[in-house]
Design an enzyme around this catalytic site. Structure first.
Site, short mmCIF file in Angstrom:
data_model
loop_
_atom_site.label_atom_id
_atom_site.label_comp_id
_atom_site.label_asym_id
_atom_site.label_seq_id
_atom_site.Cartn_x
_atom_site.Cartn_y
_atom_site.Cartn_z
N CYS A 317 -73.30 3.53 28.73
CA CYS A 317 -72.83 2.31 29.02
C CYS A 317 -72.12 2.54 30.41
O CYS A 317 -70.83 2.44 30.61
CB CYS A 317 -71.75 1.95 28.13
SG CYS A 317 -72.29 2.06 26.28
N ALA A 319 -72.19 0.47 33.33
CA ALA A 319 -71.69 -0.57 34.37
C ALA A 319 -70.05 -0.56 34.17
O ALA A 319 -69.63 -0.23 33.16
CB ALA A 319 -72.13 -1.98 33.97
N PRO A 320 -69.14 -0.60 35.59
CA PRO A 320 -69.79 -0.89 36.74
C PRO A 320 -70.20 0.36 37.51
O PRO A 320 -70.32 0.37 38.77
CB PRO A 320 -68.70 -1.71 37.55
CG PRO A 320 -67.36 -1.16 36.74
CD PRO A 320 -67.99 -0.86 35.35
N GLY A 321 -70.17 1.65 36.72
CA GLY A 321 -70.73 2.71 37.63
C GLY A 321 -69.66 3.74 37.98
O GLY A 321 -69.88 4.45 38.85
N LYS A 323 -67.57 5.62 36.21
CA LYS A 323 -67.78 6.96 35.62
C LYS A 323 -69.23 7.83 35.98
O LYS A 323 -69.05 8.92 35.91
CB LYS A 323 -67.33 6.80 34.16
CG LYS A 323 -66.47 6.45 33.69
CD LYS A 323 -66.14 6.26 32.29
CE LYS A 323 -64.96 5.51 31.89
NZ LYS A 323 -64.64 4.28 31.93
N ASP A 341 -77.26 0.59 31.48
CA ASP A 341 -76.52 -0.35 30.78
C ASP A 341 -77.24 -1.47 30.30
O ASP A 341 -78.43 -1.44 30.86
CB ASP A 341 -75.50 -0.83 31.80
CG ASP A 341 -74.41 -1.69 31.42
OD1 ASP A 341 -73.45 -0.90 31.04
OD2 ASP A 341 -74.47 -2.86 31.00
N ASP A 368 -81.29 -0.87 26.22
CA ASP A 368 -80.39 -1.22 25.08
C ASP A 368 -80.03 0.45 24.62
O ASP A 368 -80.89 1.45 24.42
CB ASP A 368 -80.85 -1.68 23.83
CG ASP A 368 -79.83 -1.94 22.84
OD1 ASP A 368 -78.83 -1.45 22.97
OD2 ASP A 368 -80.04 -2.83 22.02
N ASP A 385 -69.16 5.43 27.02
CA ASP A 385 -67.77 4.65 27.18
C ASP A 385 -68.11 3.38 26.57
O ASP A 385 -68.54 2.10 27.29
CB ASP A 385 -67.64 4.60 28.57
CG ASP A 385 -66.26 3.79 28.83
OD1 ASP A 385 -66.17 3.17 29.86
OD2 ASP A 385 -65.42 4.00 28.09
N CYS A 442 -61.56 2.06 25.67
CA CYS A 442 -60.30 1.72 26.27
C CYS A 442 -59.45 0.73 25.36
O CYS A 442 -58.96 -0.26 25.60
CB CYS A 442 -60.58 0.96 27.61
SG CYS A 442 -61.64 -0.56 27.43
#
Lengths: 628, 180
Positions: A317, A319-321, A323, A341, A368, A385, A442
């Protein structure tokens, strides 16, 4: 502090100022609260008013309200005392009486005399009525509107002072509950009151406070956490080591007037910014890709993942890139990084960031993440993430306070489980250097963190390993009666009020083998039940647990069939074991029938288990013989 | 994804050689493996072989990019170099221009380079030559085309343009949509 009455705690009177905001129906209360002096003045004023407006009032007599009868009673008793000197009223009394005067109107008879409307036939003598503490205030009290476990509480006061006072008192009671409690009220009521007040004060919905935050944090940390969510975390940067070094970047930024420091001893690329005269997202260094603005806690999953050079890594996952680019810089642009993503719009952000930062080993995909394992199964490391409720980043996004409900969180938990299982399947246990999956969110909720990892531990051949991060709180092995795998304390939790970074959860799993344990193990399904918060949304789970028995039956049968001494089976005349289609159908029918009676399935289970053991014994004996 | 046809390869190399001269072979044979060019969705991607092979496993609709995107072919089959190619092209640049600190911001907003903003320029740069634009601390900030040769630059007045802005790093913020 002696024992306190819970009721008085609940019905804490609102502050003076909010009394001004009372609506007309509450005239009675305030009239009750007046001292004797002001009652006199009140009565006199009313009498004067009556004299002046007698004719008008006759025409305009409003509806009879309770308050009027009181006022009329007042005038009858006190109208005689006529002290001029007492006419000077205090400001507050003036204001309160003015509001009363405008609202309260007497019922006038046509002949000019007052009609005493005595509503209560057994009305108490006046003295007793005018006590300071109202026993039943007409204002809404918390007890009447308290809704347990959901929705917002309507309290009568938006007055922050009284709220904070009440919060403080409730916390004091709860901290020494035995000695300070009201013996009639259970602890739950105090907690509900506290939750309602905190929700009101900090603008959360009650579910989040009562069922999420209060479940995780003990009372002394509760306020700290809530306060920390009101304040922003410090701005942090990550140096892009593909293009520059931290020292040079720091020098360049200091040259622009930025005040910064290294982030901590646990990172060689982090910088924390105290203040900056220039916009950090638009400096030439930023645009040249020398650094990115990234939260400190976002560095942690990648630190845990520890990707090596020339590996094949997946960021499920991405986005936004942020990590993904960190992974690429740790890999030094060697090997291959898959930055995936599911959202097409957010993939643009990934592209932009990766190109700006000079990442050349990335393959950016728009799959997906639950299906990646179907085509690619040999990743050395995988980072998940997962999309989460964001309860750890409330300081950044306050809308989370009111927008998350139990359904949201459980729905996200289901998605996260799928993602993690797919990620584990995409990872290669036989990888020379890797075989690691890192799961991070998070959020601070248990449903999205420990529960998801626990599910993965049960359903795949993986184990938890140390994350490699030497600070942070350990994950919960048990919380509020729910138990997780005993190694769950190897996972790490981070909190805004403890580590001064966004709330985060990081767990590192090592894949032991590429096998999947057989579905239908009884232990697994029970674990699922134990781990459940609430059965409402988990109809699927219930089916699983029911079907689990059926599945068990099947697997036991299969085992028997495979171990297959078919002669023996036929000898026993056991229709269930033979492999042809007819008997399968019969088998299925039997299973359906068995579902209806628990006894039937139990008996069948016991039978099959015994048979399986019997055949296993025979098999082992044969093997021994063969060896000899 | 497919390899470039001869014509496409020609136009890409022509464009690149404007900035890097004859060192195009250096792009393909590098110390850390063989690199190649591939076409996907009208965009040219430059990646090492193993990255390209991994990207080939992803189906067309789901692959967004791999390696570095150099630029794209327009509808009329002309090749446009994007700012995303900066990291690939800059190390091999033949002619360079350095900007004064004050002129950096202006260039990043998309404006052309004026004589007043010119810090340094490499020797013997002819007119209308592709150049890579740097800031004073040697970080590349974009592509340009020289408006005047080095000799002329010394003589002109401060307000005349000396380089046209072709692509600058400010596009990452200004023109995010053009990247994909």
């Amino acid at each position: 502090m002696g024992k306190r009455d819970f009721k008085t705690l609940q019905e804490k009177r609102p502050g003076r100022k909010s009394r001004k905001q009372k609506d007309p129906t509450e005239v009675q209360t305030s009239a009750k609260l007046l001292s004797r002096k002001s009652k006199t003045r009140f009565a006199k004023r009313l009498a004067k008013k009556r004299e002046l407006n007698s004719t008008e009032e006759r025409l305009e007599s409003g509806e009879s309200v309770n308050g009027k009868s009181e006022a009329s009673r007042l005038t009858h008793d006190w109208v005689e005392s006529d002290d001029e000197g007492e006419d000077t009223a205090l400001d507050i009394e003036k204001e309160s009486s003015e509001s009363d005067e405008s609202d309260g109107e007497l019922v006038e008879e046509e002949d000019g005399t007052d009609r005493v409307e005595s509503f209560d036939e057994d009305s108490e003598p006046l003295d007793d009525e005018y006590t300071d503490e109202p026993t039943e205030p007409s204002s809404k009290s918390v007890s009447t509107n308290l809704q347990l476990g959901g929705g917002t509480i309507e309290t009568s006061t938006p007055d922050l002072e009284s709220l904070t006072a009440r919060i403080k008192e409730t916390m004091e009671v709860l901290s020494d509950f035995k000695s300070r409690r009201d013996p009639d009220t259970p602890r739950g009521d105090y907690l509900d009151l506290l939750a309602a007040d905190l929700a009101n004060y900090y603008n959360y919905n009650t579910y989040l406070i009562r069922d999420v935050i209060m479940e995780i944090f003990p009372l002394n940390e509760l306020l700290e956490f809530l306060e920390a969510n009101e304040v922003d975390r410090p701005v942090t940067l990550r140096t892009n080591t593909l293009k520059t070094r931290r020292r040079e970047l720091a020098q360049a930024l200091i040259g622009r007037g930025v005040n910064l420091d290294p982030l901590g001893d646990w990172t060689k690329v982090g910088l924390v910014v105290f203040d900056s005269p220039v916009p950090l997202g638009a400096t030439p260094e930023y645009l040249a890709g020398h650094y990115v603005l990234q939260g400190a806690s976002s560095l942690l999953p990648v630190v845990a993942l520890a990707p090596q050079e020339r590996e094949k890594v997946l960021d499920a996952c991405a986005a936004p890139g942020m990590k993904a680019s960190y992974i690429a810089q740790l890999m030094r642009n060697t090997g291959v990084l898959f930055a995936n993503d599911a959202s097409k719009e957010r993939i643009r952000a990934v592209l932009g960031n990766l190109h700006r930062l000079g990442v050349s080993n990335a393959v950016v995909t728009n799959l997906d993440a639950r299906n990646v394992h179907r085509s690619n199964r040999n990743f050395d490391r995988v980072l998940v993430d997962a999309p989460c409720s964001g309860t750890g980043i409330i300081a950044k996004d306050p809308s989370v306070k009111t927008s998350k409900s139990q359904e949201d969180i459980l729905g996200l938990a289901a998605l996260q489980k799928e993602l993690l299982l797919a990620a584990i399947d995409a990872c290669d246990a036989k990888s020379r250097t890797g075989g690691y999956v890192v799961y991070s969110t998070c959020s601070i909720t248990v449903e999205e963190n420990e529960w998801v990892v626990d599910c993965a531990l049960r359903r795949r051949d993986v184990k938890l390993v140390a994350t490699g991060i030497h600070f942070g709180s350990p994950g919960f092995t048990q919380i509020r009666g729910r138990r997780f795998h005993p190694t769950m304390n190897l996972a790490k939790r981070f909190y805004p009020h403890k580590q001064n970074m966004d709330g985060f959860f990081v767990a590192k799993l090592k894949k032991l083998s590429n096998d999947k344990p057989k579905a239908g193990n009884k232990v697994e399904e029970e674990g699922d039940k134990v781990g459940q918060l609430n059965n409402n949304n988990r109809g699927e789970k219930r089916k699983l647990s029911e079907g689990g028995e059926g599945k068990k039956v099947k697997s036991a049968k299969k085992r028997k069939g495979k171990s297959g001494d078919k002669l023996e089976n036929n000898k026993e005349g056991n229709k269930e074991v033979s492999g042809d289609i007819k008997s399968k159908k019969r088998r299925r029918k039997k299973k359906k029938g068995d579902k209806e009676t628990k006894e039937g399935t139990d008996r069948l289970k016991a039978k099959l288990v015994m048979k399986a053991r019997h055949f296993a014994k025979k098999r082992n004996a044969k093997r021994k013989q063969m060896k000899k | 994804m497919r390899p470039l046809t001869d014509e496409e390869t020609k136009s890409v190399f022509e464009k690149l050689s404007k900035y890097i001269g004859d060192k195009v072979s250096a792009l393909i044979n590098r110390e850390d493996g063989d690199y190649c060019f591939r076409l996907h969705n009208d965009r040219v991607f430059y990646a090492s072989h193993n990255v390209m092979k991994q990207a080939a496993t992803i189906d067309h609709d789901h692959l967004a990019s791999f390696g570095t995107c150099l630029g794209k072919f327009t509808k009329t089959k002309r090749f446009r170099l994007h700012v995303t190619a900066l990291d690939v092209v800059a190390p091999l640049a033949k002619h360079k221009i350095w900007l004064k600190p004050g002129a950096e911001q202006s260039f990043l907003y998309g404006n052309h380079v004026l004589k007043s903003g010119l810090g340094r320029v490499s020797e013997n740069t002819p007119q209308y030559q592709g150049v890579v634009v740097y800031s004073m601390n040697d970080t590349p900030v974009g592509f340009g085309v020289s408006a005047k040769s080095t000799q002329e630059c010394r003589r002109t007045d401060p307000m005349s343009t000396v380089a046209f802005n072709q692509a600058d790093v400010g596009l990452y913020v200004r023109g995010e949509d053009t990247l994909i």
